[in-house]
Write a protein that holds these residues in place. Structure first.
Motif, PDB file in Angstrom:
ATOM      1  N   PRO A  57      -3.600  -3.382  10.398  1.00 36.83           N
ATOM      2  CA  PRO A  57      -2.551  -3.706   9.466  1.00 36.83           C
ATOM      3  C   PRO A  57      -2.613  -2.906   7.906  1.00 36.83           C
ATOM      4  N   GLU A  58      -3.794  -2.924   7.243  1.00 36.99           N
ATOM      5  CA  GLU A  58      -4.238  -2.836   6.206  1.00 36.99           C
ATOM      6  C   GLU A  58      -3.534  -1.481   5.946  1.00 36.99           C
ATOM      7  N   ILE A  59      -3.407  -0.605   6.755  1.00 34.70           N
ATOM      8  CA  ILE A  59      -3.163   0.748   6.932  1.00 34.70           C
ATOM      9  C   ILE A  59      -1.665   0.984   5.975  1.00 34.70           C
ATOM     10  N   GLN A  60      -1.008  -0.104   7.162  1.00 31.18           N
ATOM     11  CA  GLN A  60       0.469  -0.560   7.337  1.00 31.18           C
ATOM     12  C   GLN A  60       0.790  -0.878   6.152  1.00 31.18           C
ATOM     13  N   GLN A  61      -0.061  -1.867   5.701  1.00 31.74           N
ATOM     14  CA  GLN A  61       0.731  -2.813   4.065  1.00 31.74           C
ATOM     15  C   GLN A  61       0.507  -1.527   3.163  1.00 31.74           C
ATOM     16  N   ALA A  62      -0.522  -0.881   2.980  1.00 27.43           N
ATOM     17  CA  ALA A  62      -0.844   0.022   2.057  1.00 27.43           C
ATOM     18  C   ALA A  62       0.400   1.165   2.056  1.00 27.43           C
ATOM     19  N   ASN A  63       0.460   2.150   3.172  1.00 35.93           N
ATOM     20  CA  ASN A  63       1.554   3.081   3.929  1.00 35.93           C
ATOM     21  C   ASN A  63       3.418   2.261   2.318  1.00 35.93           C
ATOM     22  N   ARG A  64       3.398   1.477   3.392  1.00 34.68           N
ATOM     23  CA  ARG A  64       4.497   0.687   2.850  1.00 34.68           C
ATOM     24  C   ARG A  64       4.768   0.945   1.582  1.00 34.68           C
ATOM     25  N   ASP A  65       3.416   0.055   0.696  1.00 28.34           N
ATOM     26  CA  ASP A  65       3.696  -0.648  -0.864  1.00 28.34           C
ATOM     27  C   ASP A  65       3.765   0.385  -1.707  1.00 28.34           C
ATOM     28  N   TRP A  66       4.795   1.507  -1.384  1.00 27.55           N
ATOM     29  CA  TRP A  66       4.728   2.514  -2.822  1.00 27.55           C
ATOM     30  C   TRP A  66       3.818   2.729  -3.819  1.00 27.55           C
ATOM     31  N   LYS A  67       4.602   1.016  -4.160  1.00 26.48           N
ATOM     32  CA  LYS A  67       4.798   1.075  -6.060  1.00 26.48           C
ATOM     33  C   LYS A  67       3.101   1.285  -6.244  1.00 26.48           C
ATOM     34  N   THR A  68       2.142   0.446  -4.885  1.00 27.86           N
ATOM     35  CA  THR A  68       1.091   0.425  -5.701  1.00 27.86           C
ATOM     36  C   THR A  68       0.419   1.388  -5.013  1.00 27.86           C
ATOM     37  N   PHE A  69       0.062   2.347  -3.984  1.00 30.19           N
ATOM     38  CA  PHE A  69      -0.324   3.837  -3.410  1.00 30.19           C
ATOM     39  C   PHE A  69       0.437   4.833  -3.807  1.00 30.19           C
ATOM     40  N   ALA A  70       0.566   5.245  -5.494  1.00 29.31           N
ATOM     41  CA  ALA A  70       1.553   6.016  -5.438  1.00 29.31           C
ATOM     42  C   ALA A  70       0.911   7.656  -4.942  1.00 29.31           C
ATOM     43  N   THR A 291      -2.955   7.117  -4.868  1.00 25.70           N
ATOM     44  CA  THR A 291      -3.585   6.415  -5.883  1.00 25.70           C
ATOM     45  C   THR A 291      -3.010   5.613  -5.976  1.00 25.70           C
ATOM     46  N   ALA A 292      -4.221   4.483  -6.563  1.00 28.58           N
ATOM     47  CA  ALA A 292      -4.154   2.671  -6.414  1.00 28.58           C
ATOM     48  C   ALA A 292      -3.247   2.924  -8.157  1.00 28.58           C
ATOM     49  N   THR A 293      -1.485   1.957  -8.153  1.00 27.58           N
ATOM     50  CA  THR A 293      -1.273   2.212 -10.070  1.00 27.58           C
ATOM     51  C   THR A 293      -1.743   1.156 -10.560  1.00 27.58           C
ATOM     52  N   LYS A 294      -2.319   0.216  -9.716  1.00 27.49           N
ATOM     53  CA  LYS A 294      -2.531  -1.324 -10.789  1.00 27.49           C
ATOM     54  C   LYS A 294      -3.889  -2.010  -9.741  1.00 27.49           C
ATOM     55  N   ASP A 295      -4.422  -2.834 -10.366  1.00 27.97           N
ATOM     56  CA  ASP A 295      -5.538  -3.607  -9.803  1.00 27.97           C
ATOM     57  C   ASP A 295      -5.244  -4.164  -8.349  1.00 27.97           C
ATOM     58  N   VAL A 296      -4.953  -4.247  -7.546  1.00 28.24           N
ATOM     59  CA  VAL A 296      -5.204  -4.480  -6.259  1.00 28.24           C
ATOM     60  C   VAL A 296      -6.457  -5.307  -5.568  1.00 28.24           C
ATOM     61  N   VAL A 303      -9.748  -2.930  -5.235  1.00 27.65           N
ATOM     62  CA  VAL A 303      -9.134  -1.736  -5.751  1.00 27.65           C
ATOM     63  C   VAL A 303      -8.664  -1.635  -7.093  1.00 27.65           C
ATOM     64  N   GLN A 304      -9.258  -0.671  -7.613  1.00 25.64           N
ATOM     65  CA  GLN A 304      -8.855  -0.659  -9.416  1.00 25.64           C
ATOM     66  C   GLN A 304      -7.616   0.270  -9.264  1.00 25.64           C
ATOM     67  N   ALA A 305      -6.971   0.511 -10.888  1.00 22.84           N
ATOM     68  CA  ALA A 305      -5.491   0.923 -11.271  1.00 22.84           C
ATOM     69  C   ALA A 305      -6.774   2.395 -11.272  1.00 22.84           C
ATOM     70  N   GLY A 306      -5.632   3.616 -10.863  1.00 19.98           N
ATOM     71  CA  GLY A 306      -6.516   4.952 -11.104  1.00 19.98           C
ATOM     72  C   GLY A 306      -7.712   4.892  -9.403  1.00 19.98           C
ATOM     73  N   ASP A 307      -8.156   4.190  -8.781  1.00 24.24           N
ATOM     74  CA  ASP A 307      -9.045   5.007  -7.440  1.00 24.24           C
ATOM     75  C   ASP A 307      -8.042   5.626  -6.396  1.00 24.24           C
ATOM     76  N   ARG A 308      -9.180   6.058  -5.740  1.00 22.01           N
ATOM     77  CA  ARG A 308      -8.182   6.511  -4.746  1.00 22.01           C
ATOM     78  C   ARG A 308      -8.483   6.565  -3.233  1.00 22.01           C
ATOM     79  N   VAL A 309      -7.261   5.985  -2.770  1.00 21.88           N
ATOM     80  CA  VAL A 309      -7.510   5.107  -1.235  1.00 21.88           C
ATOM     81  C   VAL A 309      -6.733   6.358  -0.319  1.00 21.88           C
TER      82      VAL A 309
END
Length: 404
Positions: A57-70, A291-296, A303-309
């Protein structure tokens, strides 16, 4: 509280016999997201920490959220200067990515893939006939590698007389991505990339001068320069290696589960559930980095903005909370929400239709006309997450006999 890993997921020894599912099963038990400490002193691995997402579920969530995980820094564990040097599908997000994807996807529709089916069936028949004639063959080299590479060559419009040259360099470039493989160096890899870039430039010039009814002629009208050259490289590598691994790992699974192979033979026609289970089981794409674009907060970790995921797709495809009995190979599994093509969203694999068609045609041809038995063990290769398809089956000796 930060959940920090106490195991090095970049250790190549973990991947000597395929994906270390037992390690990731334990990680899923501990939680969905873990902080991986930076690894120092490894030239093949960036010395930065990264977050590992290991549950479906978390992979799917992050994979689809391109605004947060660029995707801007490329798909590897760390930022990739080559990928980030220009516009590519792997480093863009909407709306720029949507436009480039629209241009390319217009040539990879289900209708286009369906028009390839007869050509694919004919090519597969010739490849299997040659493999059967040789007695014992290497299924990886003689079948699983040949089919997708010829399909890609047909799509691009690579002439038959230069295919062996392109195939050889593509294979060498993939092997050069493993820093632990003897006989290769960073200079070798750069030289192979340059050769393939130069070939892409030549074939582009040829298509523009003499347009043909193929995908590359149409793409050359809309893309240019680095965009086109990188797409040639991505298509040649991703379009061949992933399908090769899926075909090879799927055959190993079928031979290790003779009841499943017998059922496949009795049905002859290969259903979508067979193809989906092969894709879930093989999970040929090891991971994707973002790369995270914002704190999430994801999976109870901050996860902090700029972190690698990093998204670990094979782990998501064995998630016990999503798949019943996930370590059972079941060609009738349904539903099967595998993430072999990513977790959906803007970056869903463009070649999904094509890969599914290739797997269907190859297994259908084998089930209808050939008996296959292992002539030795499958040999694994790869150093883990040095690149996105970092492990696979190097060779698998089999005997292929035509059915009477």
């Amino acid at each position: 509280m930060t959940r920090t890993l106490d195991i090095d997921l970049t250790n190549p020894q973990l991947y000597e016999n395929g994906f270390p599912h037992e390690v990731f099963t334990e990680l899923r038990r501990r939680g969905p997201v873990h902080l991986h400490p930076a690894i120092e002193g490894r030239p093949d691995i960036p010395s930065i920490p990264f977050w590992s997402i290991v549950t479906h579920p978390e992979i799917q969530q992050a994979n689809r959220d391109w605004k947060t995980f660029a995707a801007q820094d490329g798909p590897l564990l760390g930022p990739d200067p080559l990928m980030s040097a220009g516009r590519t599908l792997l480093t863009l997000d909407p709306p720029e990515q949507t436009e480039m994807r629209r241009i390319i996807s217009s040539e990879f529709t289900p209708r286009m893939v369906n028009t390839l089916e007869q050509r694919l069936a004919d090519r597969t028949a010739r490849i299997l006939e040659a493999a059967a004639a040789s007695g014992t063959c290497d299924f990886v080299r003689d079948v699983a590698y040949q089919v997708p590479m010829h399909v890609i060559a047909d799509i691009i419009g690579i002439p038959e007389d230069t295919r062996s040259w392109v195939f050889e360099r593509t294979d060498q470039l993939l092997k050069a991505g493993d820093p632990y493989r003897p006989g290769f160096s960073p200079e070798t890899r750069l030289g192979l990339q340059a050769e393939l870039f130069e070939y892409a430039q030549r074939i582009t010039a040829e298509k523009r001068a003499n347009p043909a009814d193929d995908v590359w002629t149409k793409l050359a009208e809309r893309l240019d320069g680095f965009e086109l050259e990188m797409f040639f490289l991505i298509l040649s590598l991703a379009g061949s290696e992933t399908t090769r691994n899926a075909l090879s790992m799927g055959l190993v699974a079928l031979l290790e589960n003779p009841d499943q192979l017998a059922e496949l033979r009795s049905n002859r026609g290969i259903s979508a559930t067979v193809v989906d289970e092969v894709l879930r089981w093989s999970s040929p794409v090891l991971f994707f980095g973002r790369t995270a674009t914002k704190d999430v907060t994801i999976g109870d970790q901050d996860v902090q903005a700029g972190d690698r995921v990093v998204f670990w797709y094979p782990s998501g495809n064995r998630d016990e909370n999503v798949f019943a009995d996930p370590f059972r190979f079941d060609i009738n599994r349904s539903p099967n929400p595998h993430m072999a093509f990513g977790g959906g969203g803007a970056h869903y694999c463009l070649g999904a239709n094509l890969a599914q068609k290739e797997i269907k045609v190859v297994y259908e041809s084998i089930a209808a006309g050939y008996d296959v038995e292992a002539a030795g063990p499958a040999v694994w290769t790869g150093a883990g997450p040095v690149h996105n398809v970092g492990i696979g089956i190097e060779s698998f000796p089999v005997r292929i006999n035509a059915l009477s």
